[in-house]
Write an enzyme that holds these catalytic residues in place. Sequence first.
Site, mmCIF file in Angstrom:
data_model
loop_
_atom_site.group_PDB
_atom_site.id
_atom_site.type_symbol
_atom_site.label_atom_id
_atom_site.label_comp_id
_atom_site.label_asym_id
_atom_site.label_seq_id
_atom_site.Cartn_x
_atom_site.Cartn_y
_atom_site.Cartn_z
ATOM 1 N N ASP A 45 1.175 -0.995 0.273
ATOM 2 C CA ASP A 45 -0.338 -0.044 0.170
ATOM 3 C C ASP A 45 0.801 1.027 0.364
ATOM 4 O OD1 ASP A 45 -1.968 1.743 0.091
ATOM 5 O OD2 ASP A 45 -2.573 1.611 2.303
ATOM 6 N N GLU A 95 2.389 5.282 -4.105
ATOM 7 C CA GLU A 95 2.426 5.788 -4.963
ATOM 8 C C GLU A 95 4.521 6.735 -5.396
ATOM 9 O OE1 GLU A 95 0.238 5.567 -2.586
ATOM 10 O OE2 GLU A 95 -0.873 4.741 -3.885
ATOM 11 N N ASP A 132 -9.037 4.048 -2.035
ATOM 12 C CA ASP A 132 -10.253 4.936 -0.886
ATOM 13 C C ASP A 132 -10.740 5.165 -1.594
ATOM 14 O OD1 ASP A 132 -7.842 3.715 1.010
ATOM 15 O OD2 ASP A 132 -7.381 5.731 1.117
HETATM 16 C C1 NOJ Z 1 -4.460 3.533 2.499
HETATM 17 C C2 NOJ Z 1 -5.160 2.296 2.051
HETATM 18 O O1 NOJ Z 1 -6.280 3.003 0.884
HETATM 19 C C3 NOJ Z 1 -5.905 1.983 2.666
HETATM 20 O O2 NOJ Z 1 -7.041 0.929 2.047
HETATM 21 C C4 NOJ Z 1 -5.712 1.321 4.389
HETATM 22 O O3 NOJ Z 1 -6.392 0.306 4.697
HETATM 23 C C5 NOJ Z 1 -4.732 2.409 4.605
HETATM 24 N N1 NOJ Z 1 -4.444 2.639 3.805
HETATM 25 C C6 NOJ Z 1 -4.450 1.674 5.549
HETATM 26 O O4 NOJ Z 1 -2.992 0.558 5.438
#
Ligand code: NOJ
Length: 946
Positions: A535, A538, A611
């Site tokens: 995660d 980017e 998200d």
């Molecule tokens: C951002 C991610 O997009 C999300 O899916 C994740 O739960 C949070 N970071 C925490 O790790």
Amino acid sequence: MLAALLLAILGLAVSSVMAVKQHDFKLCHQSGFCSRQRAVAELVEKFPTLGPNYKFIESSLKLGKAGVEFKIVEQSHIGGSVQPGGDELLVTLDILKAAGTVRVRADPVVAKDQKPRYKSDEFVLTSVPEKSNLKVASANDKDVHYEWTHDSAKYAFVVEKSPFTIRFYVNGDEAISMNDHDLFFYENQIVKEEPAPAPPADQNAAAEDKKVDERSDDEKEFDRLKEAVRKDQWAEQFGSHHDSKPHGPTSIGLDISFPGSKHVYGIPEHATSFALKPTRGEISGEPYRLYNFDVFEYELNSPMALYGSIPFMLSHKKGQTVGVFWQNPSEMWIDVEHKSADSTTSHWMVESGSFDIFVFLGPHAAAVLDSYTSLTGRAAMPQSFAIAYHQCRWNYLDEADVQGVDGNFEKHDIPYDVLWLDIEHTDGKRYFTWDNAKFPNPANMQSDLAVKGRKMVTIIDPHIKKDDNYHVSSEAKSAGIFVKNKDGSDYEGWCWPGSSNWIDYTNAAARSFWSKKFLYNQYEGSTPTLYTWNDMNEPSVFNGPEITMPKDLVHHDNVEHRDVHNIYGMLQHRSTYEGHLLRSIDNDRPFILSRAFFAGSQRYGAIWTGDNFARWDHLEASVPMLLSIGIAGQSFSGADVGGFFGDPEPELMVRWFQTAAFQPFYRGHAHIDTKRREPWIYGEPFTGHIRSAIRTRYQLLPYIYTLFRESTVSGTPVMRPLWYAFPDDEATFAVDDEFMLGSAFLIKPVVQKDTAETEVLLPAGSNWYDYETLVKVDPSASGKLNVKTPLDKLPVFLRGGSIVPRRDRIRRSSALTIKDPYTLVIALDEKGEALGEFYNDDGRSFDYKKGDYVYAQLEFRDNTLRCTSPVAKYTDVSAKISKPKFTGHDSRVERLIIVGVHSKPKRVVSSSGANLEFTFAREGGVVVVKEPQGVFGKEWHVAFEF
Ligand code: NOJ
């Protein structure tokens, strides 16, 4: 005390990220190179008398067997970066072996560069693209002409010398042109000029006054635009962030047009329509931006950049699909415009790096995807568990919580395969560690899941907590493998753990360091059924410009971050993938989910759309977003089921589970602040509907697995737009509220509350069956059908002419079904025929590459179903395994369901001549045959006598 302080600081960092809104991200006019290149476009449009910006140099032309090269020179009309005399560029066009593919490159003849132009071939292309040499070339004083054929398609390109333009043709029809609108503008790096000393103040003012007085409006506009072409060449500021741009202006602009085509697609990732809306011309908007970002609470219907970038655009018109891929991981902005009613022009504006464009002349989508993925890599074959249902949440709190969630799936009779742990499972966001109080026995926890065939995934982000007592931090620091500041020190920024450093995955030593961290003896508490989630790659930097890294940071080999930004995430994905190979001695197919992606990420596994929100419009947006990603070669993708932020109402949750059951990656996930939302939380009737959506997915796993296998050899997406199957039906070209899963299923998601009825477009040329009732439907002449949609009903249609393999016995996880027999659903077309495929292997290892798999072709014709096993389908098989281990070679088919049969058969007869037991339902003409005495991997047939 220290911990409290850290928490307080982290709180600040997190609350600052919570405030992220559109103004945290640049618009085109706030980006130096985007405004410069757009100013070029305005200048060229408003002052056509300027003449072409580049001139062909006749004496430089070299006609080669594999293509052509020549030089062009800039005419200094626009005057961005040029020195007197102009800059020469060497242009090459190479015809490649990949069908219908031309590589177009342009490089400065004399690089004035302080630094070489970055080329990403080693990370993006799987090998050096091979040139083909079967072509006819000719040149005259006006143009250069190349022609070649492949299969039955005739391809050609023509380089027109004045004005300098390149045109590509398929079967005599112009498909793509470059520089037709004279927007090509290459900023060859220049030596910084010191500004001339300012004249004394009063003289200066007088001179200015005079100038203002004398200039016409046109002249003023001309001067304004020329000035704009030089804007922010050497440094720029955005909010409190300064980009020092030590190498000056290096951008490239080019117009690429698609004559005769109204629709372009691709260039993910954007939360917008599948057919890309214009950004210039009839409307004046922002260009589509490609720069991997962590955008908090992203907006819909927006060209803003998101987590991933694939600079690959497709255009489709009746009879023809073509594509262009600009191999360059620096920032891009792309304008889309309908310069005439039935054609589309795209204006590509690229910050740095190379002019390296691959043109794919199709002429069909499958050919474009095949050629594109033959260069950027085929999709990884997922393990069979990876395409089943995943349960995630930020966070499952401790081992008891994990056990409870796991147990509830059984209690409620809902299958699932994978349980995920988010960042809170670690010791203070130190990845590769566990919070020992909450997860004291991680290995036991994993094996408790594994006995039921289930797996676990933990999150591993690329930011490394700055802490000398944390082994990953101290080892990486002493190995010198963090991304650096300009002065050579390690770059430091803020992310979940507080102050952090970032691994520089462009460095081979860093990739190997990272990969080794997945070895079982290094990642304590990890077992062979633990997989990984990358995660924030980017990369997300809470206190960085636009929530990412400053562009003037320095990577391995003195490469600026600006040049490699968009491949950073892919390289983490790759290093993690390689780590999983390493730990299993190349025997277990990795499963790695990444948020950031680029062209080539398909080689390393799945991605998701980040998200999203628990809102109806986000469910709706998941369809065009996933279609765009799939058509750009990344076939394994999904959106968080239920929506990440907020609490979905039960009806939305049901609709989301229903839709995503037909999308490639199927995972429920939720933000830490949301209420619990596992399927049983909702109660009846909702839980029941969710259960049946997930069970539908499990039934279809054999079909979906077969689609994934196909994708690994041809690049064909698993989830497809309607026009992929109906390329000549113009009514489908802009459809993005429906999609297809493979070629057999058409799905129309219900994306609005209280939808009692919905209208579905069922393209002509096929007959369709309601998948639930198996009854043939009768759309209007224009292909429209009204469908009642009570909450338990998702409109899903089976296309006549398809054969779908299923496993109808549902167990706790997909692994527990491996010995179960199959059902074949055979939907007959108007001629009473159908086709299908079946693929299976051990579901986990790479032995399929050595031929240890079963493949069957299924055909229903002349009232007979035939199952054959041709060997030539999978050409990626490298060697023959000596002792096949896969036990599914003799998988039994226990049932046939044939739909669309005109009348009750008199007899149904097996290969051995036995009479088979069957039933017939007049409604839908459904024949169900029990035990047809067929096994995949053997040749057999079943004959229907009427
Ligand atoms: C951002 C991610 O997009 C999300 O899916 C994740 O739960 C949070 N970071 C925490 O790790």
